[in-house]
Design a protein around this motif. Structure first.
Motif, PDB file in Angstrom:
ATOM      1  N   GLN A 174       0.830  -1.206   0.000  1.00  0.00           N
ATOM      2  CA  GLN A 174       0.000   0.000   0.000  1.00  0.00           C
ATOM      3  C   GLN A 174       0.870   1.264   0.000  1.00  0.00           C
ATOM      4  O   GLN A 174       0.634   2.203  -0.754  1.00  0.00           O
ATOM      5  N   ALA A 175       1.911   1.256   0.831  1.00  0.00           N
ATOM      6  CA  ALA A 175       2.732   2.462   0.990  1.00  0.00           C
ATOM      7  C   ALA A 175       3.727   2.631  -0.162  1.00  0.00           C
ATOM      8  O   ALA A 175       4.090   3.758  -0.496  1.00  0.00           O
ATOM      9  N   LEU A 179       7.764  -0.707  -5.107  1.00  0.00           N
ATOM     10  CA  LEU A 179       8.884  -1.432  -4.477  1.00  0.00           C
ATOM     11  C   LEU A 179       8.741  -2.941  -4.716  1.00  0.00           C
ATOM     12  O   LEU A 179       7.648  -3.493  -4.592  1.00  0.00           O
ATOM     13  N   LEU A 180       9.861  -3.595  -5.057  1.00  0.00           N
ATOM     14  CA  LEU A 180       9.823  -5.054  -5.194  1.00  0.00           C
ATOM     15  C   LEU A 180       9.662  -5.669  -3.819  1.00  0.00           C
ATOM     16  O   LEU A 180      10.457  -5.384  -2.912  1.00  0.00           O
ATOM     17  N   LEU A 181       8.660  -6.524  -3.671  1.00  0.00           N
ATOM     18  CA  LEU A 181       8.438  -7.194  -2.388  1.00  0.00           C
ATOM     19  C   LEU A 181       8.734  -8.679  -2.551  1.00  0.00           C
ATOM     20  O   LEU A 181       8.242  -9.326  -3.472  1.00  0.00           O
ATOM     21  N   GLN A 182       9.545  -9.184  -1.622  1.00  0.00           N
ATOM     22  CA  GLN A 182       9.954 -10.590  -1.676  1.00  0.00           C
ATOM     23  C   GLN A 182       9.572 -11.262  -0.363  1.00  0.00           C
ATOM     24  O   GLN A 182       9.653 -10.637   0.694  1.00  0.00           O
ATOM     25  N   ILE A 183       9.181 -12.514  -0.461  1.00  0.00           N
ATOM     26  CA  ILE A 183       8.884 -13.284   0.755  1.00  0.00           C
ATOM     27  C   ILE A 183       9.749 -14.538   0.754  1.00  0.00           C
ATOM     28  O   ILE A 183      10.069 -15.084  -0.304  1.00  0.00           O
ATOM     29  N   ASP A 184      10.124 -14.990   1.958  1.00  0.00           N
ATOM     30  CA  ASP A 184      11.085 -16.099   2.060  1.00  0.00           C
ATOM     31  C   ASP A 184      10.784 -16.902   3.320  1.00  0.00           C
ATOM     32  O   ASP A 184      10.801 -16.361   4.426  1.00  0.00           O
ATOM     33  N   ALA A 198      -1.450 -10.761  -0.991  1.00  0.00           N
ATOM     34  CA  ALA A 198      -1.013  -9.654  -0.123  1.00  0.00           C
ATOM     35  C   ALA A 198      -0.117  -8.660  -0.870  1.00  0.00           C
ATOM     36  O   ALA A 198       0.323  -7.675  -0.288  1.00  0.00           O
ATOM     37  N   GLY A 199       0.188  -8.963  -2.140  1.00  0.00           N
ATOM     38  CA  GLY A 199       0.921  -7.985  -2.945  1.00  0.00           C
ATOM     39  C   GLY A 199       2.372  -8.340  -3.227  1.00  0.00           C
ATOM     40  O   GLY A 199       3.134  -7.492  -3.716  1.00  0.00           O
TER      41      GLY A 199
END
Ligand code: DX5
Ligand code: ZN
Length: 243
Positions: A174-175, A179-184, A198-199
């Motif tokens: 949202q903010a 921006l590249l968002l990564q999850i691990d 969740a984006g």
């Protein structure tokens, strides 16, 4: 090489990044071939020093060895207590993107680390563990290329997904829409859908790929979960209308 690799990762997203933590280190070339066949667009390399996390993995020689055998972007996840000390050696070895943990630096030091890494000409990411609030990285976010939201405590593969990561992803998306968002951590065919919803853009996957004999099948399952979410969001955007 490094900046164009970052762009390659960005344009490949949503993308699955295999984590080379549970692969066959006796046959890295074979693993590279199998992952390339499965359509991987980048590799995630988990560097652990036995200090910042209680596990020890590998360093520059493995990064350099992989670099000689692939043009894929190398996304290096630094789980080490002095990320700046190893930034240049990692870039010289072939890293394209360096991500370090906010918990590994002194308060107020993160900006200096980001700027020094950027001067090396690579993409820079900031990571945070499940217990670490987003507020700790707020001043870093306008400066970095990527935020890595850990969905397990950094250190080991094979842990269960921590759902606290989902809210962090939503807030960050949202903010910072660009921006590249990564999850691990703990990403499989089920949790990947929640992370996408969740984006999230980039999904690091260890066990759910390497415990399967057929990496193509593993990638297909993961991709299809992402596509399902994207498809249902597209339908939602159309207000449920059929076109
Ligand atoms: C954990 C590492 C992860 C790990 C993911 O500290 O950063 O990249 O290999 O493995 P799985 O998918 O098994 O949780
Ligand atoms: Zn990792």
């Amino acid at each position: 090489m490094a900046t164009s690799s970052l762009e390659a990762i960005r344009s490949a997203s949503p993308a699955i990044l295999p984590s080379l933590l549970r692969c066959d280190f006796g046959d890295l070339k074979g693993e590279l071939e199998k992952l390339s066949l499965a359509g991987t667009k980048a590799l995630h390399l988990d560097v652990m020093d036995g200090q910042f996390v209680p596990n020890l993995t590998y360093g520059m020689p493995i990064v350099e060895g992989l670099r000689r055998h692939t043009d894929l972007p190398l996304d290096v996840h630094l789980m080490i207590s002095d990320p700046l000390a190893y930034a240049k050696p990692m870039v010289d070895a072939g890293a394209d993107l360096l991500t370090f943990h906010i918990e590994s630096v002194q308060p107020g030091e993160a900006i200096e680390v980001i700027e020094a890494m950027k001067e090396l000409g690579v993409g820079v990411g900031i990571a945070l563990n499940p217990e670490t609030p987003i507020a700790t990285i707020s001043e870093c976010l306008p400066l970095v290329d990527l935020a890595l939201v850990m969905s397990v405590e950094a250190g080991f593969g094979g842990q269960s997904f921590n759902t606290s990561a989902l809210e962090k992803l939503r807030v960050l998306r949202q903010a910072y829409p660009e921006l590249l968002l990564q999850i691990d951590g703990g990403i499989d065919a089920e949790t990947i859908g929640d992370a996408r919803a969740a984006g999230c853009d980039l999904f690091v996957v260890g066990s759910a790929i390497f415990k399967q004999a057929d990496y193509c099948e593993a990638f297909d399952q993961l991709r299809s979960s992402i596509q399902k979410v994207d498809h249902s969001q597209d339908q939602g955007d159309l207000g449920g209308r059929q076109v």
